[in-house]
Enzyme design. Structure first.
Site: not given
Length: 484
Positions: A248-250, A252-253, A271, A298, A318, A376
């Protein structure tokens, strides 16, 4: 270690007797260099260990950094010239062991002496290098001769990457503000329009600086790229659902999911890295959702058989990736490791192995209806190859690939049947390289769940059979389970 901000009655060296008092500009530059040194140390240490705490931008624009613009410029420019700066120090050999322990600060000061704002240099560390300015400039001249070039710009050729100006995107946090009100507010000062594909996304001209805007500072608006903003929309969670954000970090999603769910339901944001957990919590606090549970865990340790996750209907995955699609936006091309990492096949394969494992795990949760996978990265090994490798397993659970944003022109590389469902953004055309894949359970919108129940039961039986063979204790456990 970089100097800390003075506390109590401690004051910069400029206030010592017989020293000229710093001007406001000198004082501002003095503290900016020390803030930049702290950020630079975090960046370089994370880069050397391949365990970055965050991107350059996210570190500079954290709440702890006060003079963000000056710090950001110093960090970026020092990183840009870092190969030259290190070579100059090696040739000049002017640093004592004391100052070598503050090497990040010395890098930044030398950048200012050779390429920046020498006129604003004040402080003890600055004085040390200014006294050796002639030696340092002579070392730079020797470096030019050694490299057989006439100008510093020629030295930088091998370290430069093309400047790809991209629009500034900002996502409206609809938990706090509607898009129409945000548009009206921003139009007072900027050129701005609404994105056609992501309805809560606003588009500004390139290099528009919004970091200090009140709507950004209070969490009504988040600075988030278009491709990144497409991921939560692609998952399409409904209000009231239970959702896992696996890496999850940081955050935004995570908070985008919360906005799409109108603050209803439940989001479990996982995270593993404790430093990134802190950033995740800060992001959630800023955005304001009450339906997000941050879990320092985890994702791979979450058991699909645990009743706590029996109602999870969607998973956003992600995972860690090479970041090759965001090198310009994240400024990763400035890092010392960038040249090596950009062609590190072994690292890509290692990442892909983890990505595959995480995706297989996400697909195994019994009640999940939708799984979105994104990176990404521009590398096929982290994208199409990962998806292709899990297709048989996904099919056994009743999942199939579904087209993400059908109107988007760039699809997955045609390396397997079904790649047309995948979405890619292009590093040149779209100014960032991103990849999105969506798995949807067949018949997920109907009450019938036979295919997933069968697959889940078969997996459970296979695991229990394996435990039965291992020991008599496991045999007894298995028998009691069957009786229950």
């Amino acid at each position: 270690m970089a100097c800390k901000k003075p506390q109590g009655n401690t004051k910069p060296a400029a206030n010592k007797p017989n020293q000229k008092r710093m001007s406001n500009a000198e004082r501002s530059a003095y503290f900016a260099r020390r803030e930049a040194a702290k950020v630079l140390r975090t960046i370089l240490q994370g880069d050397s260990r391949r365990r970055a705490v965050g991107s350059i931008k996210s570190l500079v624009y954290s709440p702890s950094v006060r003079n963000k613009k000056a710090t950001y410029a110093l960090v970026c420019q020092t990183l840009k010239y870092l190969p030259i700066i290190k070579d100059v120090f090696d040739i000049a050999n002017v640093l004592s062991s004391k100052w070598k322990r503050q090497e990040e600060l010395m890098y930044i000061i030398l950048y200012d002496i050779l390429f920046g704002q020498e006129a604003l240099l004040a402080g003890d560390a600055e004085k040390i290098l200014l006294q050796r300015k002639d030696v340092l400039q002579a070392a730079l001249a020797k470096l030019l001769v050694r490299k057989k070039v006439k100008h510093v710009s020629d030295l930088m050729t091998s370290y430069k990457i093309s400047d790809l100006p991209k629009p500034r995107y900002a996502r409206v946090n609809t938990l706090k503000m509607d898009v129409e009100c945000a548009l009206l507010e921003f139009k007072k000062q900027y050129e701005v329009c609404q994105d056609a594909m992501v309805p809560d996304l606003l588009i500004f001209p390139p290099r528009t600086d919004l970091h200090d805007h009140p709507l950004v500072k209070n969490g009504s608006v988040f600075l988030q790229g278009k491709a990144s903003s497409m991921v939560a929309v692609a998952l399409g969670p409904k209000p009231g659902w239970e959702v896992i954000d696996a890496c999850a970090a940081p955050g935004n999603k995570t908070v985008h999911l919360a906005a799409l769910m109108k603050g209803k339901g439940k989001i479990i944001a996982c995270e593993l890295n404790i430093e990134r957990v802190k950033r995740l919590k800060d992001t959630v606090k800023l955005a304001g959702p009450t339906n997000v549970k941050v879990k320092h865990e985890d994702f791979l340790n979450l058991s699909p058989e645990d009743p706590a996750y029996s109602k999870v209907q969607a998973i956003l995955l992600d995972p860690s990736c090479s970041g090759s699609g965001t090198v310009v936006d994240r400024l990763d091309h400035l890092l010392p490791s960038y040249t090596a990492d950009s062609s590190d096949v072994h690292r890509q394969e290692k990442l892909a192995a983890f990505q595959k494992k995480a995706l297989e795990h996400a697909l195994s949760f019994p009640a999940v209806e939708r799984v979105v996978y994104s990176t990404c990265s521009i590398n096929q090994v982290e994208n199409e190859d990962v998806i292709n490798s899990v297709l048989p397993l996904a099919s056994s659970y009743g999942f199939e690939l579904t087209t993400v944003f059908p109107q988007w022109p760039r699809r997955g590389h045609p390396v397997f049947d079904g790649s047309q469902h995948l979405l890619r953004t292009d590093l040149i055309e779209d100014k960032e390289g991103f990849f999105i894949a969506l798995f949807v359970r067949k018949g997920a919108s109907t009450p019938a769940k036979h295919s997933r129940d069968v697959a889940y039961t078969l997996r459970a039986i296979q695991r229990r059979k394996k435990r039965r063979i291992n020991s008599f204790f496991h045999f007894k456990t298995f028998g009691l389970f069957l009786q229950s």
